[in-house]
Design a protein around this motif. Structure first.
Motif, mmCIF file in Angstrom:
data_model
loop_
_atom_site.group_PDB
_atom_site.id
_atom_site.type_symbol
_atom_site.label_atom_id
_atom_site.label_comp_id
_atom_site.label_asym_id
_atom_site.label_seq_id
_atom_site.Cartn_x
_atom_site.Cartn_y
_atom_site.Cartn_z
ATOM 1 N N TYR A 1 0.835 -1.203 0.000
ATOM 2 C CA TYR A 1 0.000 0.000 0.000
ATOM 3 C C TYR A 1 0.872 1.257 0.000
ATOM 4 C CZ TYR A 1 -3.189 3.638 1.555
ATOM 5 O OH TYR A 1 -3.900 4.808 1.659
ATOM 6 N N ILE A 2 1.892 1.288 0.857
ATOM 7 C CA ILE A 2 2.791 2.448 0.896
ATOM 8 C C ILE A 2 3.408 2.682 -0.475
ATOM 9 C CG2 ILE A 2 4.941 3.363 1.851
ATOM 10 C CD1 ILE A 2 4.274 1.893 4.457
ATOM 11 N N ARG A 3 3.867 1.609 -1.096
ATOM 12 C CA ARG A 3 4.486 1.718 -2.425
ATOM 13 C C ARG A 3 3.496 2.287 -3.446
ATOM 14 N NH1 ARG A 3 5.476 -3.123 -2.805
ATOM 15 N NH2 ARG A 3 7.562 -3.100 -1.876
ATOM 16 N N SER A 4 2.287 1.771 -3.426
ATOM 17 C CA SER A 4 1.294 2.215 -4.411
ATOM 18 C C SER A 4 0.957 3.694 -4.229
ATOM 19 C CB SER A 4 0.024 1.372 -4.321
ATOM 20 O OG SER A 4 -0.717 1.650 -3.137
ATOM 21 N N GLN A 5 0.886 4.158 -2.972
ATOM 22 C CA GLN A 5 0.543 5.551 -2.744
ATOM 23 C C GLN A 5 1.693 6.497 -3.065
ATOM 24 O OE1 GLN A 5 -2.755 6.370 -2.163
ATOM 25 N NE2 GLN A 5 -2.731 4.196 -2.707
ATOM 26 N N LEU A 6 2.911 6.112 -2.767
ATOM 27 C CA LEU A 6 4.059 6.938 -3.157
ATOM 28 C C LEU A 6 4.138 7.071 -4.673
ATOM 29 C CD1 LEU A 6 6.787 5.728 -0.627
ATOM 30 C CD2 LEU A 6 5.689 7.977 -0.716
ATOM 31 N N ASN A 7 3.883 5.983 -5.369
ATOM 32 C CA ASN A 7 3.876 6.053 -6.834
ATOM 33 C C ASN A 7 2.716 6.894 -7.346
ATOM 34 O OD1 ASN A 7 6.177 4.600 -7.931
ATOM 35 N ND2 ASN A 7 5.304 2.754 -7.014
ATOM 36 N N ALA A 8 1.571 6.839 -6.656
ATOM 37 C CA ALA A 8 0.432 7.660 -7.067
ATOM 38 C C ALA A 8 0.760 9.144 -6.945
ATOM 39 C CB ALA A 8 -0.802 7.301 -6.237
ATOM 40 N N TRP A 9 1.384 9.520 -5.827
ATOM 41 C CA TRP A 9 1.799 10.920 -5.687
ATOM 42 C C TRP A 9 2.874 11.282 -6.704
ATOM 43 C CZ3 TRP A 9 1.001 9.331 -0.198
ATOM 44 C CH2 TRP A 9 -0.064 10.014 0.396
ATOM 45 N N LYS A 10 3.812 10.395 -6.895
ATOM 46 C CA LYS A 10 4.919 10.657 -7.822
ATOM 47 C C LYS A 10 4.414 10.885 -9.243
ATOM 48 C CE LYS A 10 9.216 8.435 -9.480
ATOM 49 N NZ LYS A 10 10.198 9.407 -8.968
ATOM 50 N N ASN A 11 3.376 10.123 -9.618
ATOM 51 C CA ASN A 11 2.853 10.180 -10.987
ATOM 52 C C ASN A 11 1.617 11.064 -11.113
ATOM 53 O OD1 ASN A 11 4.832 8.317 -11.982
ATOM 54 N ND2 ASN A 11 3.667 6.647 -11.040
ATOM 55 N N ASN A 12 1.389 11.906 -10.099
ATOM 56 C CA ASN A 12 0.272 12.853 -10.110
ATOM 57 C C ASN A 12 -1.090 12.170 -10.224
ATOM 58 O OD1 ASN A 12 -0.628 15.528 -9.865
ATOM 59 N ND2 ASN A 12 -0.854 15.743 -12.094
ATOM 60 N N GLN A 13 -1.194 10.991 -9.634
ATOM 61 C CA GLN A 13 -2.468 10.281 -9.598
ATOM 62 C C GLN A 13 -3.152 10.440 -8.243
ATOM 63 O OE1 GLN A 13 -1.021 6.379 -10.582
ATOM 64 N NE2 GLN A 13 -1.169 6.733 -12.786
ATOM 65 N N ARG A 14 -2.461 11.053 -7.312
ATOM 66 C CA ARG A 14 -3.045 11.414 -6.023
ATOM 67 C C ARG A 14 -2.475 12.752 -5.609
ATOM 68 N NH1 ARG A 14 -2.779 8.253 -0.089
ATOM 69 N NH2 ARG A 14 -3.952 9.872 1.020
ATOM 70 N N ASN A 15 -3.333 13.660 -5.223
ATOM 71 C CA ASN A 15 -2.848 14.993 -4.845
ATOM 72 C C ASN A 15 -3.767 15.659 -3.830
ATOM 73 O OD1 ASN A 15 -5.045 15.649 -6.488
ATOM 74 N ND2 ASN A 15 -3.758 16.120 -8.249
ATOM 75 N N ASN A 16 -4.265 14.880 -2.874
ATOM 76 C CA ASN A 16 -5.201 15.429 -1.891
ATOM 77 C C ASN A 16 -4.556 15.695 -0.536
ATOM 78 O OD1 ASN A 16 -4.955 12.622 -1.298
ATOM 79 N ND2 ASN A 16 -6.907 12.633 -0.215
ATOM 80 N N ASP A 17 -3.245 15.914 -0.531
ATOM 81 C CA ASP A 17 -2.567 16.225 0.727
ATOM 82 C C ASP A 17 -2.364 17.735 0.843
ATOM 83 O OD1 ASP A 17 -0.793 15.805 -1.490
ATOM 84 O OD2 ASP A 17 0.865 16.153 -0.112
ATOM 85 N N PRO A 18 -2.298 18.267 2.073
ATOM 86 C CA PRO A 18 -2.120 19.711 2.252
ATOM 87 C C PRO A 18 -0.829 20.212 1.622
ATOM 88 C CG PRO A 18 -2.750 18.660 4.316
ATOM 89 C CD PRO A 18 -2.440 17.555 3.349
ATOM 90 N N ASN A 19 -0.948 21.297 0.888
ATOM 91 C CA ASN A 19 0.221 21.988 0.321
ATOM 92 C C ASN A 19 1.005 21.141 -0.680
ATOM 93 O OD1 ASN A 19 -0.260 24.207 2.134
ATOM 94 N ND2 ASN A 19 0.713 22.996 3.741
ATOM 95 N N GLN A 20 0.403 20.051 -1.137
ATOM 96 C CA GLN A 20 1.090 19.165 -2.086
ATOM 97 C C GLN A 20 2.429 18.688 -1.545
ATOM 98 O OE1 GLN A 20 -0.589 18.456 -5.383
ATOM 99 N NE2 GLN A 20 -2.000 19.034 -3.781
ATOM 100 N N LEU A 21 2.511 18.532 -0.238
ATOM 101 C CA LEU A 21 3.778 18.153 0.394
ATOM 102 C C LEU A 21 4.227 16.769 -0.041
ATOM 103 C CD1 LEU A 21 6.045 18.742 2.343
ATOM 104 C CD2 LEU A 21 4.588 17.965 4.216
ATOM 105 N N MET A 22 3.295 15.801 -0.050
ATOM 106 C CA MET A 22 3.673 14.442 -0.446
ATOM 107 C C MET A 22 4.076 14.372 -1.906
ATOM 108 S SD MET A 22 3.970 12.250 1.923
ATOM 109 C CE MET A 22 4.262 10.967 0.717
ATOM 110 N N THR A 23 3.422 15.158 -2.729
ATOM 111 C CA THR A 23 3.812 15.196 -4.140
ATOM 112 C C THR A 23 5.241 15.701 -4.283
ATOM 113 O OG1 THR A 23 1.532 15.593 -4.831
ATOM 114 C CG2 THR A 23 3.257 16.171 -6.401
ATOM 115 N N ALA A 24 5.566 16.752 -3.540
ATOM 116 C CA ALA A 24 6.910 17.329 -3.612
ATOM 117 C C ALA A 24 7.977 16.342 -3.184
ATOM 118 C CB ALA A 24 6.988 18.591 -2.747
ATOM 119 N N VAL A 25 7.646 15.513 -2.187
ATOM 120 C CA VAL A 25 8.607 14.518 -1.720
ATOM 121 C C VAL A 25 8.664 13.329 -2.669
ATOM 122 C CG1 VAL A 25 9.144 12.878 0.124
ATOM 123 C CG2 VAL A 25 8.364 15.189 0.697
#
Length: 218
Positions: A170-194
């Motif tokens: 699950y952790i892997r799938s969510q990190l990849n989702a943020w990395k590939n702009n498939q998830r972006n519902n975190d405050p300030n896009q912090l997870m996307t930036a990481v």
């Protein structure tokens, strides 16, 4: 570096601030809903288990013991399109907001199960994951997970969920989702930036390490 540090600080303050809306759910009603589902999909316990521990093979996360407001916000995000999952959306789309709050209250009240997943990786990979989780990789502008997810990565408030002992798939799938702009519902896009700075090797390593940690140890 300065911008990323500001984002981390802002995110941390958001997590520590009182929630604008209390979860306001009924855990007894939530238990019924988890067992029966929303009428159009599978019941929650079919994937997340009767004890809320989830399932690593299927990539289904542990829900038991997570913050109620966090769980509410994630389920609402599935319903309003803020978070996309072809698995989750058909299974919660008939729940109204109060029912979602009831479900969140039910899972938040459950005891945290022992969900540690043995790390089937080399010592070197596990060490890399430990470094990323607890020290980060500041040369590449990657803060440690614990800077937001708290000591031991066991969660901080309603914004940063516990990730120690969460299932590595699950952790892997969510990190990849943020990395590939498939998830972006975190405050300030912090997870996307990481996540966009993480390599696949680093994602695999940090997922393996966090999954190998105890969700309950002090």
């Amino acid at each position: 570096m300065k911008l990323l540090s500001q984002l981390i600080l802002t995110g941390a303050m958001t997590a520590l601030a009182p929630g604008a809306h209390a979860a306001g759910g009924d855990p007894e009603r939530g238990a019924q809903l988890a067992a029966q589902g929303d009428g159009s999909g599978a019941p929650c316990l079919a994937c997340h288990g009767a004890d809320g521990s989830g399932n690593n093979a299927g990539g289904f996360p542990r829900l038991a013991g997570l913050d109620a407001t966090y769980l509410t916000s994630q389920m609402l995000a599935y319903n309003n399109g803020g978070r996309i999952s072809p698995v989750m959306q058909p299974n919660v789309d008939n729940f109204n907001e109060q029912q979602i709050r009831d479900l969140a209250a039910y899972y938040a009240a459950m005891p945290v199960p022992e969900t540690t997943t043995p790390a089937n990786v080399s010592d070197e990979v596990l060490a890399l994951g430990e470094k990323l989780a607890n020290q980060g990789d500041w040369d590449n502008y990657i803060p440690p997970c614990s800077s937001c997810h708290g000591p031991g990565n066991r969660g901080v408030g309603e914004t940063f969920p516990a990730i120690a002992g969460q299932h590595p798939n699950y952790i892997r799938s969510q990190l990849n989702a943020w990395k590939n702009n498939q998830r972006n519902n975190d405050p300030n896009q912090l997870m996307t930036a990481v996540a966009e700075r993480l390599t696949e090797e680093q994602i695999d390593a940090v997922a393996a390490y966090l999954g190998s940690q105890s969700a309950t140890a002090n």
